[in-house]
Design an enzyme around this catalytic site. Sequence first.
Site, PDB file in Angstrom:
ATOM      1  N   ASP A  92       0.808  -1.223   0.000  1.00 44.27           N
ATOM      2  CA  ASP A  92       0.000   0.000   0.000  1.00 44.27           C
ATOM      3  C   ASP A  92       0.839   1.269   0.000  1.00 44.27           C
ATOM      4  O   ASP A  92       0.366   2.326   0.405  1.00 44.27           O
ATOM      5  CB  ASP A  92      -0.946   0.005   1.218  1.00 44.27           C
ATOM      6  CG  ASP A  92      -0.202  -0.084   2.540  1.00 44.27           C
ATOM      7  OD1 ASP A  92       1.038  -0.267   2.523  1.00 44.27           O
ATOM      8  OD2 ASP A  92      -0.852   0.053   3.589  1.00 44.27           O
ATOM      9  N   LYS A 152       4.785   1.569  16.028  1.00 45.16           N
ATOM     10  CA  LYS A 152       3.643   2.301  16.588  1.00 45.16           C
ATOM     11  C   LYS A 152       3.848   2.709  18.049  1.00 45.16           C
ATOM     12  O   LYS A 152       3.248   2.128  18.966  1.00 45.16           O
ATOM     13  CB  LYS A 152       2.358   1.484  16.433  1.00 45.16           C
ATOM     14  CG  LYS A 152       2.207   0.880  15.053  1.00 45.16           C
ATOM     15  CD  LYS A 152       0.958   1.313  14.336  1.00 45.16           C
ATOM     16  CE  LYS A 152       1.051   1.060  12.858  1.00 45.16           C
ATOM     17  NZ  LYS A 152       0.957  -0.278  12.349  1.00 45.16           N
TER      18      LYS A 152
END
Length: 366
Positions: free
Chosen positions: A111, A162
């Site tokens: 992506d 993250k």
Amino acid sequence: MQEAIILVGGKGTRLRPLTNHTPKPLLNVAGSSFIRHQIAKLMDAGVEHVVFATSYLASLFEEEFKDFSQDLAISYAVEEVPLGTGGAIRNAGRLLRGDSADAPVLVLNGDILSGVDLGGIVELHESREADVTLHLTRVPDPRAFGLVPTDEAGRVLSFLEKPKTTEECVTDQINAGCYVFRRSVLDAIPADREVSVEQETFPQLVAAGRRVFGHTTEDYWRDLGTPLAFVHGSADLVAGKVASPLVDRPTDALIHPTAVIDPTARVTGGSTIGPHAVIGARVVVNRSIIGGSVTVAEGAQIHESVVDHDSSIGSESILREVVVGCHSHVGAQNELPAQLRLSCGIRIPAQGVRVSGTAAACLTAH
Ligand code: GDD
Ligand code: MG
């Protein structure tokens, strides 16, 4: 033979409802499925064999490429149960054709839209005799990504996926989702269980003192995983802010030859209009993706939004940063605010939703 693995097994949850029936890499951007842009870029970089690591809606990838006749071999490593990014890389590695333990293998997230020179990363990887080379980029807010601080020589100091607290945000330099692996390092990832390359493999390789390097560039870079990033990426491809071998020449709007656009409508900002769409008088479509057979009635405004195929937008309605699932209907004079997603097949009556100061209409008889 230069080989590559593309990770395309994710569910694309942040792009629902667009990804309910179509995996994220097969969504249409700038006139082709996103994966075809990636494939074309890999071929330009001299890649001769690609392995797709598939899981979610896996059969649709084979369907997409069943008639592919260009000079590129394609293999499919299907995961019955998703193996995580690391497990997927190792599992796809079984289908690589080269037999050198030192061969550089390109690995891409499915992506990422990027202007980076892929061949250049492979060259750098080999010149440094690296075990893994990661493409890195800088972003204003790194919290949704993998943080990758490096030393002056480019050696990776740590990898934190993250970060949860602001103290953990030690750098704005992030994993750009494109790697070169030494084949033997890739083969050492466990394949029989779920493994996250970000949470397990990279931190372990760094801790073990392996030669893990970053290559930080300022090239165009975007992860297309959210609706707004997705429309911006598509618009940037159309407008030529990032190059793709599949986009001939930059333009303000990519309009399918079978679409019908009223001469008073304005379609701008790198918008795409799909086949058989009908765009009415005084309509504004800005930086948006309008799918096939969509109708947009007179005076409607669509900004930074996606309207999926076979849907209709009523007259004078305004959409900003909205995703409209396929086969939906938005009646006249609605005002749909940012981040709204309409499920496939939903119907909103005329004047059903407003967010501006103008009071909502009273549609009942008192
Ligand atoms: N085959 C397979 N199996 N593919 C998977 C699996 C799996 O179990 N899980 C995820 N993928 C694929 C997705 O389809 C996508 O192409 C890629 O792996 C990354 O997954 P995302 O869900 O898009 O991750 P992200 O965007 O939150 O984070 C990743 O990309 C960032 C850059 O955009 C991480 O690699 C971050 O470290 C990185 O900064
Ligand atoms: Mg992503």
